[in-house]
Motif scaffolding. Structure first.
Motif, mmCIF file in Angstrom:
data_model
loop_
_atom_site.group_PDB
_atom_site.id
_atom_site.type_symbol
_atom_site.label_atom_id
_atom_site.label_comp_id
_atom_site.label_asym_id
_atom_site.label_seq_id
_atom_site.Cartn_x
_atom_site.Cartn_y
_atom_site.Cartn_z
ATOM 1 N N ASN A 55 0.713 -1.084 -0.187
ATOM 2 C CA ASN A 55 0.040 0.129 -0.080
ATOM 3 C C ASN A 55 0.939 1.242 0.052
ATOM 4 N N GLU A 56 1.977 1.332 0.967
ATOM 5 C CA GLU A 56 2.861 2.521 0.886
ATOM 6 C C GLU A 56 3.322 2.977 -0.393
ATOM 7 N N VAL A 57 3.961 1.759 -1.031
ATOM 8 C CA VAL A 57 4.427 2.200 -2.718
ATOM 9 C C VAL A 57 3.612 2.559 -3.511
ATOM 10 N N ALA A 58 2.112 1.849 -3.508
ATOM 11 C CA ALA A 58 1.023 2.358 -4.247
ATOM 12 C C ALA A 58 0.811 3.835 -4.047
ATOM 13 N N SER A 59 0.612 4.084 -2.709
ATOM 14 C CA SER A 59 0.309 5.845 -2.754
ATOM 15 C C SER A 59 1.606 6.489 -2.986
ATOM 16 N N ALA A 60 2.695 6.114 -2.759
ATOM 17 C CA ALA A 60 3.940 6.945 -2.914
ATOM 18 C C ALA A 60 4.078 7.191 -4.689
ATOM 19 N N ALA A 61 3.687 6.118 -5.383
ATOM 20 C CA ALA A 61 3.712 5.958 -6.855
ATOM 21 C C ALA A 61 2.685 7.070 -7.507
ATOM 22 N N MET A 62 1.605 7.054 -6.856
ATOM 23 C CA MET A 62 0.477 7.908 -7.302
ATOM 24 C C MET A 62 0.894 9.510 -6.847
ATOM 25 N N LEU A 63 1.474 9.632 -5.756
ATOM 26 C CA LEU A 63 1.714 11.085 -5.444
ATOM 27 C C LEU A 63 2.909 11.451 -6.524
ATOM 28 N N LEU A 64 4.035 10.449 -6.592
ATOM 29 C CA LEU A 64 4.823 11.055 -7.562
ATOM 30 C C LEU A 64 4.266 11.195 -8.935
ATOM 31 N N ALA A 65 3.212 10.392 -9.512
ATOM 32 C CA ALA A 65 2.727 10.861 -10.791
ATOM 33 C C ALA A 65 2.036 11.884 -10.843
ATOM 34 N N LYS A 66 1.622 12.435 -9.657
ATOM 35 C CA LYS A 66 1.060 13.985 -9.770
ATOM 36 C C LYS A 66 1.938 14.896 -9.918
ATOM 37 N N ARG A 67 3.299 14.690 -9.109
ATOM 38 C CA ARG A 67 4.339 15.900 -9.338
ATOM 39 C C ARG A 67 4.878 15.712 -10.604
ATOM 40 N N LEU A 68 5.061 14.636 -11.302
ATOM 41 C CA LEU A 68 5.543 14.377 -12.674
ATOM 42 C C LEU A 68 4.477 15.203 -13.862
ATOM 43 N N ALA A 69 3.121 14.826 -13.302
ATOM 44 C CA ALA A 69 2.219 15.409 -14.171
ATOM 45 C C ALA A 69 2.079 16.915 -14.422
ATOM 46 N N LEU A 70 2.330 17.559 -13.073
ATOM 47 C CA LEU A 70 2.456 18.866 -13.040
ATOM 48 C C LEU A 70 3.773 19.727 -13.586
ATOM 49 N N ALA A 71 4.960 18.916 -13.594
ATOM 50 C CA ALA A 71 6.234 19.340 -14.085
ATOM 51 C C ALA A 71 6.018 19.096 -15.608
ATOM 52 N N ALA A 72 5.233 18.116 -15.863
ATOM 53 C CA ALA A 72 5.396 17.950 -17.652
ATOM 54 C C ALA A 72 4.351 19.019 -18.062
ATOM 55 N N LYS A 73 3.376 19.283 -17.458
ATOM 56 C CA LYS A 73 2.352 20.400 -17.688
ATOM 57 C C LYS A 73 3.203 21.765 -18.081
ATOM 58 N N LYS A 74 3.943 21.870 -17.272
ATOM 59 C CA LYS A 74 4.973 23.388 -17.327
ATOM 60 C C LYS A 74 5.886 23.203 -18.481
ATOM 61 N N ARG A 131 12.492 17.221 -15.994
ATOM 62 C CA ARG A 131 13.504 17.432 -14.859
ATOM 63 C C ARG A 131 13.779 18.627 -14.408
ATOM 64 N N ALA A 132 13.844 19.513 -15.022
ATOM 65 C CA ALA A 132 14.290 20.943 -14.972
ATOM 66 C C ALA A 132 12.801 21.669 -14.203
ATOM 67 N N ALA A 133 11.696 21.296 -15.074
ATOM 68 C CA ALA A 133 10.486 21.824 -14.692
ATOM 69 C C ALA A 133 10.245 21.389 -13.056
ATOM 70 N N LEU A 134 10.446 20.140 -12.843
ATOM 71 C CA LEU A 134 10.121 19.569 -11.429
ATOM 72 C C LEU A 134 10.924 20.031 -10.354
ATOM 73 N N GLU A 135 12.501 20.438 -10.828
ATOM 74 C CA GLU A 135 13.173 20.824 -9.989
ATOM 75 C C GLU A 135 12.697 22.419 -9.581
ATOM 76 N N GLU A 136 12.393 23.047 -10.597
ATOM 77 C CA GLU A 136 11.907 24.414 -10.570
ATOM 78 C C GLU A 136 10.865 24.626 -9.607
ATOM 79 N N ALA A 137 9.740 23.611 -9.818
ATOM 80 C CA ALA A 137 8.590 23.650 -9.030
ATOM 81 C C ALA A 137 8.727 23.397 -7.504
ATOM 82 N N GLU A 138 9.738 22.397 -7.192
ATOM 83 C CA GLU A 138 10.067 22.052 -6.001
ATOM 84 C C GLU A 138 10.886 22.801 -5.080
ATOM 85 N N ARG A 139 11.735 23.870 -5.848
ATOM 86 C CA ARG A 139 12.771 24.620 -5.213
ATOM 87 C C ARG A 139 12.229 25.419 -4.361
#
Ligand code: 5GP
Ligand code: ZN
Length: 139
Positions: A55-74, A131-139
């Motif tokens: 369960n904890e890996v399933a949850s973490a994978a979905m939360l990571l997907a959200k971060r990647l989705a937002l980064a990809a959108k940028k 990768r750059a968008a992800l780093e920028e969003a989370e800086r």
């Protein structure tokens, strides 16, 4: 697991276009992208599919997907996004190591998993942009 290509990629034993890495996951560009920016979230530990996933890996994978989705959108001129995950041959799973597809979509462009193509340079550039968008969003 021996002879599992995604175990080897996740462990860094086989080179990949990596977008993101932490203790639990490596995120790579799909070699045959269904569309530009198609990523795969790979757990570093071997789980065959969703049924085996803790369960904890399933949850973490979905939360990571959200971060990647937002980064990809940028990072990309995308118009939508699919989160896809196949379990079992009957469902279209071809690599028997759990992975979550994060697939940017473009208006009017059809997609079919496993049937696209991209050059190594395109994959490298897309990985770098996201990768750059992800780093920028989370800086
Ligand atoms: P599945 O059909 O199992 O859900 O998805 C497997 C995905 O892995 C496909 O989209 C395919 O293009 C991708 N793939 C297969 N082998 C490799 C590989 O060695 N490296 C990368 N980056 N992607 C792969
Ligand atoms: Zn594996």
């Amino acid at each position: 697991m021996a002879d599992c290509i995604f175990c080897k990629i996740a462990a860094g034993e086989i080179a990949s276009h990596t977008v993101y890495e932490d203790a639990l996951f490596r995120v790579i560009m799909d070699l045959n992208p269904a569309s530009p920016g198609h990523m795969l979230i790979l757990p570093k530990a071997h789980y065959q599919d969703f049924f085996e996933l803790p369960n904890e890996v399933a949850s973490a994978a979905m939360l990571l997907a959200k971060r990647l989705a937002l980064a990809a959108k940028k990072a990309l001129p995308m118009d939508g996004l699919n989160i896809v995950q196949n379990n079992g041959k009957a469902a279209g799973q071809s690599v028997m190591h759990y992975h979550l597809h994060v697939v940017p979509r473009y208006q009017g462009v059809a997609f079919k998993l496993g049937e696209g193509s991209a050059t190594q340079q395109e994959l490298a550039e897309q990985a770098e942009c996201i990768r750059a968008a992800l780093e920028e969003a989370e800086r």
